[in-house]
Write an enzyme that holds these catalytic residues in place. Structure first.
Site, PDB file in Angstrom:
ATOM      1  CG  HIS A   1      -6.562 -14.665 -11.436  1.00 42.85           C
ATOM      2  ND1 HIS A   1      -7.340 -14.666 -10.289  1.00 42.85           N
ATOM      3  CD2 HIS A   1      -5.969 -13.444 -11.481  1.00 42.85           C
ATOM      4  CE1 HIS A   1      -7.233 -13.493  -9.681  1.00 42.85           C
ATOM      5  NE2 HIS A   1      -6.406 -12.733 -10.376  1.00 42.85           N
TER       6      HIS A   1
ATOM      7  CG  ASN B   1      -0.448 -10.799  -6.146  1.00 45.95           C
ATOM      8  OD1 ASN B   1       0.701 -11.029  -5.802  1.00 45.95           O
ATOM      9  ND2 ASN B   1      -0.748  -9.812  -6.988  1.00 45.95           N
TER      10      ASN B   1
END
Length: 326
Positions: free
Chosen positions: A142, A129
């Site tokens: 990440h 996301n």
């Protein structure tokens, strides 16, 4: 409290975890993923960080006694990983070196093989996301991996359709889609030796692209060095091109799809399923959001405010712009 609650209307589960509502706000200027935080090694390149507030765990609590024979509850068994792409807090995926990105792909692949060894795990989804528009609060580069004890609804629907198509036609539905895109040509955005990138004919999001592998592999477990290098390159190109599109960090949800694991229902999936990636970007313009409203949320019936062939052309130009800027 953490448990799975069965939805009899969709033959699916909802993951319930009250502990995630207690996640603390991080002190200003503190990042647990940065070297020196005490949370990560003092020297790393890519890193598998166990989620501090997992919605699934290998030692789940007993479900609450609120269910029934009809409203079933199950243990929230599974695994939630955070995959750190780089120690650089302000790094972007497309700015990573080729070697660093290939290390990331190998980490995804290694973790997929490790997780599938657990017979209770039925589906493994690496995802990312990116951007405040999709709810991201941690800018450090990440992604995550969820390992579920069930095959989620949308994945199951796609698997069932792919299996039926193969049984009826004797070929993979993904190969058919690649052929359709090649025959038309106008929705293809980018291609390298192993992967084809295109805005699908039925795109739900204006700038959403699919990345299909052309070599017929069904999961990370089948990756060799050529696939690893080509996958790193295609991800780097597409994320860089997204940022070049509007000259700003482009938000998205990225999901990486492998074949299900440890389930007889999809045995032989390597014949009819193909490893692929889907991007779900919320923008419909430089400063405009494509919201999921009632039709999308309540009925799953998407409306795309842009013509896929036109947004594909914009993305092709963004690819050129990205490559020229390197």
């Amino acid at each position: 409290m953490a448990e799975l609650r069965y939805n009899p209307l969709l033959n699916d589960y909802v993951m319930v975890a009250a502990s995630r509502d207690k996640r603390p706000d991080m002190p200003k200027g503190f990042c647990p993923f940065c070297i020196g935080s005490g949370k990560v090694p003092e020297d790393y390149d890519v890193y598998n960080y166990p989620n501090d507030f997992p919605i699934l765990s290998t030692n789940p609590p007993e479900p609450d006694s609120v269910g029934s024979d009809f409203y079933r509850t199950e243990e929230s068994y599974g695994k939630c990983d955070v995959i750190l792409y780089s120690p650089d807090h302000h790094g972007k995926l497309w700015q990573l070196s080729d070697q660093q990105l290939q290390k990331l792909v190998r980490l995804w692949a290694d973790r997929y093989v490790e997780l599938k060894a657990d017979p209770k795990i039925k589906y493994i989804l690496p995802f990312e996301n990116r951007g405040a528009e999709v709810g991201t609060t941690m800018p450090h580069p990440h992604g995550q991996i969820y390992a579920y004890p069930f095959v989620p609804f949308l994945v199951r629907e796609e698997m069932n359709n792919a299996k039926a198509f193969y049984q009826e036609r004797g070929r993979s539905i993904y190969d058919q889609m690649i052929q359709e895109e090649r025959d038309f040509g106008g929705r293809i955005v980018y291609e390298n030796g192993s992967f084809l990138v295109f805005v699908p004919f039925f795109a739900q999001y204006p700038y959403g692209v699919y990345i299909f592998n052309k070599r017929g592999v069904s999961s990370f477990a089948q990756f060799d060095e050529d696939l690893t290098a080509d996958f790193a390159e295609v991800l780097k190109t597409m994320v860089g091109s997204y940022d070049a599109l509007f000259d700003k960090e482009f938000p998205y949800m990225m999901c990486i799809y492998n074949a299900p694991t440890n389930t007889d229902e999809y045995e032989g999936a390597e014949d009819f399923f193909r490893f692929h990636v889907k991007f779900f970007p919320p923008l419909r313009g430089a400063n405009s959001i494509k919201w999921n409203a009632s039709s999308e949320t309540g009925a799953g019936a998407f409306g795309n405010p842009r013509i896929p062939e036109q947004t594909a052309e914009e993305l092709r130009e963004a690819v050129k712009k990205y490559h020229e800027s390197k």
